[in-house]
Design a protein around this motif. Structure first.
Motif, PDB file in Angstrom:
ATOM      1  N   VAL A  34       0.843  -1.199   0.000  1.00 16.02           N
ATOM      2  CA  VAL A  34       0.000   0.000   0.000  1.00 16.02           C
ATOM      3  C   VAL A  34       0.875   1.246   0.000  1.00 16.02           C
ATOM      4  N   ALA A  35       0.280   2.380  -0.411  1.00 16.93           N
ATOM      5  CA  ALA A  35       1.023   3.633  -0.523  1.00 16.93           C
ATOM      6  C   ALA A  35       1.139   4.389   0.791  1.00 16.93           C
ATOM      7  N   ASP A  36       0.131   4.241   1.673  1.00 17.63           N
ATOM      8  CA  ASP A  36       0.092   5.031   2.903  1.00 17.63           C
ATOM      9  C   ASP A  36      -0.916   4.416   3.865  1.00 17.63           C
ATOM     10  N   TYR A  37      -1.087   5.057   5.007  1.00 14.05           N
ATOM     11  CA  TYR A  37      -1.986   4.524   6.028  1.00 14.05           C
ATOM     12  C   TYR A  37      -3.444   4.499   5.560  1.00 14.05           C
ATOM     13  N   ALA A  38      -3.862   5.505   4.823  1.00 15.78           N
ATOM     14  CA  ALA A  38      -5.252   5.549   4.354  1.00 15.78           C
ATOM     15  C   ALA A  38      -5.548   4.347   3.458  1.00 15.78           C
ATOM     16  N   MET A  39      -4.648   4.054   2.528  1.00 13.12           N
ATOM     17  CA  MET A  39      -4.828   2.912   1.648  1.00 13.12           C
ATOM     18  C   MET A  39      -4.754   1.612   2.446  1.00 13.12           C
ATOM     19  N   ALA A  40      -3.894   1.578   3.453  1.00 12.94           N
ATOM     20  CA  ALA A  40      -3.778   0.394   4.300  1.00 12.94           C
ATOM     21  C   ALA A  40      -5.112   0.089   4.983  1.00 12.94           C
ATOM     22  N   CYS A  41      -5.771   1.114   5.473  1.00 13.97           N
ATOM     23  CA  CYS A  41      -7.059   0.913   6.148  1.00 13.97           C
ATOM     24  C   CYS A  41      -8.122   0.407   5.181  1.00 13.97           C
ATOM     25  N   ILE A  42      -8.143   0.951   3.977  1.00 17.10           N
ATOM     26  CA  ILE A  42      -9.107   0.494   2.967  1.00 17.10           C
ATOM     27  C   ILE A  42      -8.872  -0.978   2.637  1.00 17.10           C
ATOM     28  N   GLU A  43      -7.625  -1.336   2.397  1.00 18.18           N
ATOM     29  CA  GLU A  43      -7.298  -2.718   2.036  1.00 18.18           C
ATOM     30  C   GLU A  43      -7.525  -3.664   3.208  1.00 18.18           C
ATOM     31  N   ALA A  44      -7.200  -3.219   4.421  1.00 17.41           N
ATOM     32  CA  ALA A  44      -7.405  -4.059   5.602  1.00 17.41           C
ATOM     33  C   ALA A  44      -8.892  -4.386   5.792  1.00 17.41           C
ATOM     34  N   LYS A  45      -9.757  -3.411   5.577  1.00 14.72           N
ATOM     35  CA  LYS A  45     -11.207  -3.663   5.671  1.00 14.72           C
ATOM     36  C   LYS A  45     -11.627  -4.728   4.672  1.00 14.72           C
ATOM     37  N   LYS A  46     -11.147  -4.621   3.438  1.00 14.43           N
ATOM     38  CA  LYS A  46     -11.478  -5.612   2.402  1.00 14.43           C
ATOM     39  C   LYS A  46     -10.987  -6.997   2.813  1.00 14.43           C
ATOM     40  N   LEU A  47      -9.758  -7.061   3.298  1.00 14.03           N
ATOM     41  CA  LEU A  47      -9.179  -8.340   3.706  1.00 14.03           C
ATOM     42  C   LEU A  47      -9.947  -8.965   4.857  1.00 14.03           C
ATOM     43  N   ALA A  48     -10.332  -8.149   5.827  1.00 16.33           N
ATOM     44  CA  ALA A  48     -11.116  -8.656   6.957  1.00 16.33           C
ATOM     45  C   ALA A  48     -12.445  -9.221   6.469  1.00 16.33           C
ATOM     46  N   VAL A  73     -10.227  -2.696  10.887  1.00 11.18           N
ATOM     47  CA  VAL A  73     -10.763  -4.061  10.753  1.00 11.18           C
ATOM     48  C   VAL A  73     -11.859  -4.351  11.773  1.00 11.18           C
ATOM     49  N   ASP A  74     -12.041  -3.461  12.735  1.00 10.33           N
ATOM     50  CA  ASP A  74     -13.158  -3.533  13.675  1.00 10.33           C
ATOM     51  C   ASP A  74     -13.297  -4.900  14.356  1.00 10.33           C
ATOM     52  N   GLY A  75     -12.156  -5.460  14.764  1.00  7.19           N
ATOM     53  CA  GLY A  75     -12.180  -6.721  15.507  1.00  7.19           C
ATOM     54  C   GLY A  75     -12.418  -7.968  14.667  1.00  7.19           C
ATOM     55  N   LYS A  76     -12.472  -7.826  13.341  1.00  9.82           N
ATOM     56  CA  LYS A  76     -12.756  -8.975  12.477  1.00  9.82           C
ATOM     57  C   LYS A  76     -11.536  -9.871  12.280  1.00  9.82           C
ATOM     58  N   CYS A  77     -10.329  -9.354  12.571  1.00 11.62           N
ATOM     59  CA  CYS A  77      -9.112 -10.163  12.540  1.00 11.62           C
ATOM     60  C   CYS A  77      -8.082  -9.483  13.448  1.00 11.62           C
ATOM     61  N   GLN A  78      -7.039 -10.222  13.741  1.00 12.40           N
ATOM     62  CA  GLN A  78      -5.966  -9.688  14.571  1.00 12.40           C
ATOM     63  C   GLN A  78      -5.001  -8.884  13.697  1.00 12.40           C
TER      64      GLN A  78
END
Length: 100
Positions: A34-48, A73-78
């Protein structure tokens, strides 16, 4: 169903999320850039939502980046992190300094 685990790294040279998967037989290892924290959060939600059981963040994520992804990820994964308080690849600055 195969167990899915993720290693996520952050790099300013990335313009859109990059994903590679490695089938390990009983599980799937997914690497996401990912490019930055914002993109990381978007991708993490998808992955969760895909059902990954864990996301391990590279040392380029500082404590704030770790907290933001964990919140996303709202508790959906560690969410864990390889820690470099002063990352050697970032001229010994924290990922929080570089990516915020």
């Amino acid at each position: 169903m195969k167990r899915k685990v993720v290693f996520m790294f952050v790099s300013g040279s990335i313009t859109e999320a990059r994903r590679v998967e490695m089938d390990l037989g009983q599980g799937l290892m997914i690497m996401v850039g990912v490019a930055d924290y914002a993109m990381a959060c978007i991708e993490a939600k998808k992955l969760a939502e895909e059902g990954v059981i864990l996301i391990e963040l590279c040392g380029g994520f500082g404590t704030i980046g770790h907290a933001r992804v964990a919140e996303a990820v709202d508790g959906k994964c560690q969410v864990g992190v390889v820690r470099f308080d002063n990352h050697p690849g970032y001229e010994n600055f924290s990922g929080d300094t570089k990516w915020m």
